[in-house]
Design a protein around this motif. Sequence first.
Motif, PDB file in Angstrom:
ATOM      1  N   THR A 168       0.440 -16.556  44.546  1.00  0.00           N
ATOM      2  CA  THR A 168       1.340 -17.624  44.987  1.00  0.00           C
ATOM      3  C   THR A 168       1.307 -18.876  44.114  1.00  0.00           C
ATOM      4  OG1 THR A 168      -0.354 -18.485  46.499  1.00  0.00           O
ATOM      5  CG2 THR A 168       1.198 -16.864  47.381  1.00  0.00           C
ATOM      6  N   ASP A 169       0.181 -19.157  43.469  1.00  0.00           N
ATOM      7  CA  ASP A 169       0.085 -20.355  42.632  1.00  0.00           C
ATOM      8  C   ASP A 169       0.732 -20.128  41.262  1.00  0.00           C
ATOM      9  OD1 ASP A 169      -1.284 -22.142  44.367  1.00  0.00           O
ATOM     10  OD2 ASP A 169      -3.135 -21.009  44.043  1.00  0.00           O
ATOM     11  N   VAL A 170       1.189 -21.214  40.674  1.00  0.00           N
ATOM     12  CA  VAL A 170       1.768 -21.146  39.330  1.00  0.00           C
ATOM     13  C   VAL A 170       0.669 -20.842  38.317  1.00  0.00           C
ATOM     14  CG1 VAL A 170       2.995 -22.434  37.536  1.00  0.00           C
ATOM     15  CG2 VAL A 170       3.579 -22.781  39.945  1.00  0.00           C
ATOM     16  N   TRP A 171       0.901 -19.861  37.471  1.00  0.00           N
ATOM     17  CA  TRP A 171      -0.108 -19.481  36.482  1.00  0.00           C
ATOM     18  C   TRP A 171      -0.128 -20.478  35.323  1.00  0.00           C
ATOM     19  CZ3 TRP A 171      -1.574 -13.832  35.234  1.00  0.00           C
ATOM     20  CH2 TRP A 171      -1.769 -13.116  36.416  1.00  0.00           C
ATOM     21  N   PRO A 172      -1.308 -20.781  34.808  1.00  0.00           N
ATOM     22  CA  PRO A 172      -1.396 -21.610  33.602  1.00  0.00           C
ATOM     23  C   PRO A 172      -0.913 -20.803  32.400  1.00  0.00           C
ATOM     24  CG  PRO A 172      -3.553 -20.769  34.181  1.00  0.00           C
ATOM     25  CD  PRO A 172      -2.638 -20.371  35.307  1.00  0.00           C
ATOM     26  N   TRP A 173      -0.416 -21.495  31.396  1.00  0.00           N
ATOM     27  CA  TRP A 173       0.112 -20.815  30.219  1.00  0.00           C
ATOM     28  C   TRP A 173      -0.440 -21.400  28.921  1.00  0.00           C
ATOM     29  CZ3 TRP A 173       2.217 -16.335  29.386  1.00  0.00           C
ATOM     30  CH2 TRP A 173       2.921 -16.079  28.206  1.00  0.00           C
ATOM     31  N   GLY A 174      -1.176 -22.513  29.046  1.00  0.00           N
ATOM     32  CA  GLY A 174      -1.680 -23.214  27.872  1.00  0.00           C
ATOM     33  C   GLY A 174      -1.072 -24.599  27.797  1.00  0.00           C
ATOM     34  N   GLY A 175      -1.870 -25.569  27.374  1.00  0.00           N
ATOM     35  CA  GLY A 175      -1.390 -26.945  27.296  1.00  0.00           C
ATOM     36  C   GLY A 175      -1.707 -27.767  28.528  1.00  0.00           C
ATOM     37  N   GLU A 176      -2.344 -27.138  29.543  1.00  0.00           N
ATOM     38  CA  GLU A 176      -2.690 -27.887  30.762  1.00  0.00           C
ATOM     39  C   GLU A 176      -3.865 -28.834  30.489  1.00  0.00           C
ATOM     40  OE1 GLU A 176      -0.539 -24.282  31.764  1.00  0.00           O
ATOM     41  OE2 GLU A 176      -2.407 -24.566  30.659  1.00  0.00           O
ATOM     42  N   PRO A 177      -3.843 -30.028  31.107  1.00  0.00           N
ATOM     43  CA  PRO A 177      -4.925 -30.994  30.912  1.00  0.00           C
ATOM     44  C   PRO A 177      -6.201 -30.605  31.667  1.00  0.00           C
ATOM     45  CG  PRO A 177      -3.301 -31.873  32.432  1.00  0.00           C
ATOM     46  CD  PRO A 177      -2.736 -30.592  31.897  1.00  0.00           C
ATOM     47  N   ILE A 178      -7.335 -30.933  31.062  1.00  0.00           N
ATOM     48  CA  ILE A 178      -8.654 -30.700  31.658  1.00  0.00           C
ATOM     49  C   ILE A 178      -9.225 -32.049  32.075  1.00  0.00           C
ATOM     50  CG2 ILE A 178     -10.958 -29.728  31.303  1.00  0.00           C
ATOM     51  CD1 ILE A 178      -9.774 -28.201  28.891  1.00  0.00           C
ATOM     52  N   TYR A 179      -9.799 -32.108  33.271  1.00  0.00           N
ATOM     53  CA  TYR A 179     -10.402 -33.343  33.763  1.00  0.00           C
ATOM     54  C   TYR A 179     -11.880 -33.115  34.046  1.00  0.00           C
ATOM     55  CZ  TYR A 179      -5.639 -35.038  34.340  1.00  0.00           C
ATOM     56  OH  TYR A 179      -4.341 -35.430  34.111  1.00  0.00           O
ATOM     57  N   ARG A 180     -12.676 -34.106  33.625  1.00  0.00           N
ATOM     58  CA  ARG A 180     -14.114 -34.092  33.894  1.00  0.00           C
ATOM     59  C   ARG A 180     -14.447 -35.332  34.700  1.00  0.00           C
ATOM     60  NH1 ARG A 180     -18.963 -36.132  31.847  1.00  0.00           N
ATOM     61  NH2 ARG A 180     -20.729 -34.647  31.779  1.00  0.00           N
ATOM     62  N   ASN A 181     -14.879 -35.139  35.915  1.00  0.00           N
ATOM     63  CA  ASN A 181     -15.146 -36.262  36.823  1.00  0.00           C
ATOM     64  C   ASN A 181     -13.943 -37.199  36.915  1.00  0.00           C
ATOM     65  OD1 ASN A 181     -17.725 -35.258  37.274  1.00  0.00           O
ATOM     66  ND2 ASN A 181     -18.658 -36.526  35.690  1.00  0.00           N
ATOM     67  N   GLY A 182     -12.760 -36.589  36.980  1.00  0.00           N
ATOM     68  CA  GLY A 182     -11.531 -37.355  37.130  1.00  0.00           C
ATOM     69  C   GLY A 182     -10.958 -37.936  35.854  1.00  0.00           C
ATOM     70  N   LYS A 183     -11.661 -37.789  34.731  1.00  0.00           N
ATOM     71  CA  LYS A 183     -11.223 -38.342  33.455  1.00  0.00           C
ATOM     72  C   LYS A 183     -10.687 -37.229  32.557  1.00  0.00           C
ATOM     73  CE  LYS A 183     -13.107 -40.659  29.338  1.00  0.00           C
ATOM     74  NZ  LYS A 183     -14.346 -41.190  28.725  1.00  0.00           N
ATOM     75  N   TYR A 184      -9.531 -37.466  31.962  1.00  0.00           N
ATOM     76  CA  TYR A 184      -8.963 -36.487  31.043  1.00  0.00           C
ATOM     77  C   TYR A 184      -9.930 -36.240  29.889  1.00  0.00           C
ATOM     78  CZ  TYR A 184      -6.046 -34.572  27.321  1.00  0.00           C
ATOM     79  OH  TYR A 184      -5.548 -33.798  26.299  1.00  0.00           O
ATOM     80  N   CYS A 185     -10.189 -34.970  29.579  1.00  0.00           N
ATOM     81  CA  CYS A 185     -11.181 -34.666  28.538  1.00  0.00           C
ATOM     82  C   CYS A 185     -10.752 -33.541  27.601  1.00  0.00           C
ATOM     83  CB  CYS A 185     -12.531 -34.330  29.173  1.00  0.00           C
ATOM     84  SG  CYS A 185     -12.526 -32.777  30.111  1.00  0.00           S
ATOM     85  N   GLY A 186      -9.526 -33.040  27.738  1.00  0.00           N
ATOM     86  CA  GLY A 186      -9.128 -31.974  26.831  1.00  0.00           C
ATOM     87  C   GLY A 186      -7.910 -31.215  27.316  1.00  0.00           C
ATOM     88  N   THR A 187      -7.615 -30.138  26.595  1.00  0.00           N
ATOM     89  CA  THR A 187      -6.414 -29.360  26.879  1.00  0.00           C
ATOM     90  C   THR A 187      -6.727 -27.864  26.830  1.00  0.00           C
ATOM     91  OG1 THR A 187      -5.069 -31.080  25.840  1.00  0.00           O
ATOM     92  CG2 THR A 187      -4.032 -28.935  26.185  1.00  0.00           C
ATOM     93  N   ILE A 188      -6.085 -27.114  27.707  1.00  0.00           N
ATOM     94  CA  ILE A 188      -6.248 -25.668  27.724  1.00  0.00           C
ATOM     95  C   ILE A 188      -5.501 -25.059  26.536  1.00  0.00           C
ATOM     96  CG2 ILE A 188      -5.677 -23.556  28.988  1.00  0.00           C
ATOM     97  CD1 ILE A 188      -8.029 -25.181  30.124  1.00  0.00           C
TER      98      ILE A 188
END
Length: 211
Positions: A112-132
């Motif tokens: 049911t959830d939208v699948w990731p495809w690449g380019g999604e943001p990564i958060y570490r303790n609420g702070k942006y830290c990278g990209t898929i």
Amino acid sequence: MRLTHSGEDGFVLYVPSEYGLHVYETLVKAGKDYGIRDAGYYALRELRIEKFYAYWGSDLTTHTTPLESGREFRVNFEKGEFIGRDALLTQRENGISKRFAQFFLNDFDYETDVWPWGGEPIYRNGKYCGTITSTGYAHTLERMTCLGFVTDTDSQGNKVLHKAMHEFILDKSAKYEIAIAGKKFPAEVNLYTKPTVYQNGEPVFIPAPKR
């Protein structure tokens, strides 16, 4: 050549192009009783993700180094001079600011959830830290899996160097999330191939430290 792009034991065949069809038909005939079947290229690209196999052009580029991608074991620093050796030695001495990592999504429903495809943001303790950089469903682990780089920056956005970047990433107090189509999913971070994903025989190599 005994080489795998999917993580299981396999071979890459180099044959003259004019013999390609003949070799294919011979393999299909010989493998009929063993259940041989065709597999698409995207299937191979997805199967390698749970094995934590990096892919050139998606995960690895000319802007990433063996130390940043966790492939330092591929470099022989003792063989003498080679292009980039001094830069890698400097990086090993001063530290790195990003590291290739694997993420297993929690609370994710692949139906049911939208699948990731690449380019999604990564958060570490609420702070942006990278990209898929790559994603795929881990059929052995039965979990949605993502690959990407975790970067550490200060309050001004400047990169912070770490001699032990793995400690920063695997810090038990760190909570990771992957944002997919506006929804954040908690994620478990991993830096080494999980031995449990190897089902058939002994793997040729598992990039994990001996403990």
